[in-house]
Design a protein around this motif. Structure first.
Motif, PDB file in Angstrom:
ATOM      1  N   TYR A 146       0.834  -1.203   0.000  1.00  0.00           N
ATOM      2  CA  TYR A 146       0.000   0.000   0.000  1.00  0.00           C
ATOM      3  C   TYR A 146       0.869   1.253   0.000  1.00  0.00           C
ATOM      4  CZ  TYR A 146      -3.398   3.498   1.449  1.00  0.00           C
ATOM      5  OH  TYR A 146      -4.179   4.615   1.512  1.00  0.00           O
ATOM      6  N   ALA A 189     -12.875   6.655  -4.293  1.00  0.00           N
ATOM      7  CA  ALA A 189     -13.265   5.249  -4.421  1.00  0.00           C
ATOM      8  C   ALA A 189     -12.042   4.359  -4.631  1.00  0.00           C
ATOM      9  CB  ALA A 189     -14.249   5.090  -5.578  1.00  0.00           C
ATOM     10  N   ALA A 190     -11.068   4.844  -5.418  1.00  0.00           N
ATOM     11  CA  ALA A 190      -9.854   4.063  -5.649  1.00  0.00           C
ATOM     12  C   ALA A 190      -9.058   3.907  -4.353  1.00  0.00           C
ATOM     13  CB  ALA A 190      -9.002   4.729  -6.726  1.00  0.00           C
ATOM     14  N   ARG A 205     -10.261   4.102  -1.287  1.00  0.00           N
ATOM     15  CA  ARG A 205     -11.014   3.225  -0.383  1.00  0.00           C
ATOM     16  C   ARG A 205     -10.822   1.769  -0.756  1.00  0.00           C
ATOM     17  NH1 ARG A 205     -15.124   7.188  -0.790  1.00  0.00           N
ATOM     18  NH2 ARG A 205     -16.124   5.964  -2.425  1.00  0.00           N
ATOM     19  N   SER A 206     -10.827   1.486  -2.053  1.00  0.00           N
ATOM     20  CA  SER A 206     -10.632   0.106  -2.503  1.00  0.00           C
ATOM     21  C   SER A 206      -9.244  -0.397  -2.134  1.00  0.00           C
ATOM     22  CB  SER A 206     -10.836   0.028  -4.020  1.00  0.00           C
ATOM     23  OG  SER A 206     -10.602  -1.276  -4.494  1.00  0.00           O
ATOM     24  N   ALA A 207      -8.233   0.458  -2.296  1.00  0.00           N
ATOM     25  CA  ALA A 207      -6.876   0.045  -1.928  1.00  0.00           C
ATOM     26  C   ALA A 207      -6.763  -0.186  -0.429  1.00  0.00           C
ATOM     27  CB  ALA A 207      -5.881   1.109  -2.383  1.00  0.00           C
ATOM     28  N   ARG A 249      -9.150  -1.002   1.572  1.00  0.00           N
ATOM     29  CA  ARG A 249      -9.923  -2.194   1.915  1.00  0.00           C
ATOM     30  C   ARG A 249      -9.150  -3.471   1.571  1.00  0.00           C
ATOM     31  NH1 ARG A 249     -13.789  -1.311  -1.306  1.00  0.00           N
ATOM     32  NH2 ARG A 249     -14.941   0.035   0.150  1.00  0.00           N
ATOM     33  N   SER A 250      -8.503  -3.495   0.410  1.00  0.00           N
ATOM     34  CA  SER A 250      -7.825  -4.701  -0.052  1.00  0.00           C
ATOM     35  C   SER A 250      -6.495  -4.927   0.653  1.00  0.00           C
ATOM     36  CB  SER A 250      -7.590  -4.621  -1.567  1.00  0.00           C
ATOM     37  OG  SER A 250      -8.810  -4.455  -2.265  1.00  0.00           O
ATOM     38  N   GLU A 252     -12.225  -0.534   6.272  1.00  0.00           N
ATOM     39  CA  GLU A 252     -13.489  -0.312   5.581  1.00  0.00           C
ATOM     40  C   GLU A 252     -13.960   1.118   5.820  1.00  0.00           C
ATOM     41  OE1 GLU A 252     -15.362  -1.858   3.533  1.00  0.00           O
ATOM     42  OE2 GLU A 252     -14.445  -3.837   3.475  1.00  0.00           O
ATOM     43  N   ASP A 299     -19.071   4.076   1.470  1.00  0.00           N
ATOM     44  CA  ASP A 299     -19.188   5.067   0.404  1.00  0.00           C
ATOM     45  C   ASP A 299     -20.095   6.210   0.852  1.00  0.00           C
ATOM     46  OD1 ASP A 299     -17.660   3.389  -1.116  1.00  0.00           O
ATOM     47  OD2 ASP A 299     -19.345   2.529  -2.227  1.00  0.00           O
ATOM     48  N   THR A 324      -8.184   7.857   5.745  1.00  0.00           N
ATOM     49  CA  THR A 324      -9.200   7.211   4.906  1.00  0.00           C
ATOM     50  C   THR A 324     -10.536   7.152   5.628  1.00  0.00           C
ATOM     51  OG1 THR A 324      -7.504   5.879   3.804  1.00  0.00           O
ATOM     52  CG2 THR A 324      -9.777   5.104   3.661  1.00  0.00           C
TER      53      THR A 324
END
Length: 443
Positions: free
Chosen positions: A26, A73-74, A76-78, A80-81, A86, A89, A210
């Protein structure tokens, strides 16, 4: 906004844990995105200053403010993964009608500006986190392997004229003896074992950003909840009006038409001088039909507003329990209505929740008895319905036929006044449904 709760990693195995290297990945990803994100942030006010003279041109920076939602959104996705963080949205952008209203809403989109602020703040944090973590890791690895690669270092002359090959730790202090090599390797090993926690500290700053900036605010969540509950309330009111109209048309109206026909026939019989007993029989039938119609009208009126509520919630619940098809005990705390009176909307919702829950108990729970408890504390009133049935109740949006379930409808009605519906119904029972409502309704 919530964060995924991960199992604690033992100190010695943290180095090989998957999430440690995901967090380091990350930092790499964040470092690669940071310059692009900063350029995007700088471009927004730059473009706004350049095109402000043309009203139509303001749509470009407005679109970029909304486009920051895609960056969010990008990220948040990073997170999260790779970090297990979490962040929900934010509510979708609702474009109002009208040119100026839409332009103002786009330029002032809170979620977009929060995303831009995150992109600005993450630039120095990305560099700092990556440099600290990577330097720490490189120092640990270099210290552990110094004994191997130091043989290729150039010779250095110390102040006393001696020559040494190895890292210099201070004036005249070189790591070129077996003992010093071992101590440096041990220090490197300790640094390597501590690196996962340093790495986690570096990513925790961006994880906190985040959660703080890329998730929805409390106000945004409330607005979204109010919109959803308002739509559900409107739908529920429309369905109730349709049901009342259907009941009046198919039941009461048809019965009153029959009464009119029976009275008309009785009048004709009397006018024709027929047997008075036949006319009396028709009048009697019409009289019974009129009483049935009045009963139906009372039931319909009770569905609109229970008359028993005029005497208070306790009396209304006692009346409801008396009409229930199974034994129901009602316990209402003395302070429920002794203090400040409950808002009429709260009383109605509490009554309808009790009525719906007792109906579910009678139809689906297989219970032999039920108990209704009402208490009041800390600005809230709590309605609990207990039953000794087989359990298994759940708040599902739709049932097997695709229709909305009763518990889901109750949840939406309760949420309309910022209430909470809680269902505890393990298999085998018992079931306890708790409805928590504010004593007053907020505008």
């Amino acid at each position: 906004m919530t964060s995924v709760t991960a199992e604690p990693v033992p100190f010695l195995s943290a180095l090989v844990a998957r999430r440690t290297w995901q967090a380091y990945g990350y930092l790499w990803l964040s470092l690669l995105l940071a310059p692009l994100a900063l350029a995007y942030v700088v471009a927004v006010p730059s473009l706004a200053a350049g095109v402000a003279v043309t009203v139509v041109g303001l749509w470009l920076p407005a679109a970029m403010v909304l486009g920051a939602r895609g960056w969010a959104a990008a990220y948040r996705s990073a997170a999260r993964s790779l970090l297990g963080v979490e962040a929900a949205d934010p509510p979708a952008f609702a474009r109002p009608r009208g040119f100026w209203s839409a332009l103002g809403a786009a330029l002032g989109d809170p979620a977009g500006w929060r995303a831009l602020l995150f992109m600005l703040a993450t630039f120095p944090l990305s560099i700092l986190g990556f440099v600290v973590s990577t330097t720490w890791l490189a120092t640990a690895a270099g210290s552990m392997t110094h004994w191997f690669w130091s043989r290729w270092l150039p010779l250095e002359q110390a102040a006393d004229g001696t020559w040494h090959r190895g890292a210099q730790l201070g004036p005249g202090q070189y790591v070129d003896t077996p003992a010093r090599q071992a101590l440096l390797a041990l220090a490197g090993l300790l640094l390597l074992l501590a690196w996962p926690w340093v790495n986690r500290l570096c990513t925790s700053l961006q994880a906190a950003l985040t959660r703080t900036l890329l998730g929805p605010t409390a106000g945004a969540l409330r607005v979204a909840s109010l919109r959803a509950s308002r739509a559900a309330t409107v739908e529920d009111a429309d369905a109730r009006l349709r049901r009342i109209e259907r009941d009046l048309h198919d039941g009461t109206q048809a019965r009153l038409v029959a009464v009119a026909m029976q009275l008309g026939e009785a009048r004709e019989q009397l006018a024709a001088g027929a047997d008075p007993a036949l006319a009396a029989e028709l009048v009697e039938v019409a009289h019974e039909s009129t009483k049935d119609a009045l009963g139906e009208l009372r039931e319909i009126a009770r569905g609109i507003h229970p008359p028993a509520l005029d005497a208070g919630l306790a009396v209304a619940l006692e009346t409801l329990a008396a009409r229930a098809p199974l034994p129901v005990t009602v316990e209402v705390g003395a302070d429920v209505e002794a203090a400040a009176p409950l808002a009429p909307a709260v009383q109605s919702i509490a009554y309808y929740c009790a009525a719906e829950l007792l109906t579910n108990v009678a139809k689906h729970a297989g219970a032999s008895r039920a108990r209704v408890e009402v208490t009041r504390e800390a600005g809230a009133v709590r309605l609990r319905v207990h039953d000794d049935g087989h359990g298994g109740a759940a708040v599902a949006p739709v049932d097997g036929t695709g229709r909305r379930t009763g518990l889901a409808g109750l949840g939406e009605r309760v949420a309309a006044v910022d209430g909470v519906l809680d269902v505890r119904s393990p298999a085998g029972g018992p079931t306890v449904v708790t409805v928590t409502l504010p004593t007053t309704t907020r505008p």
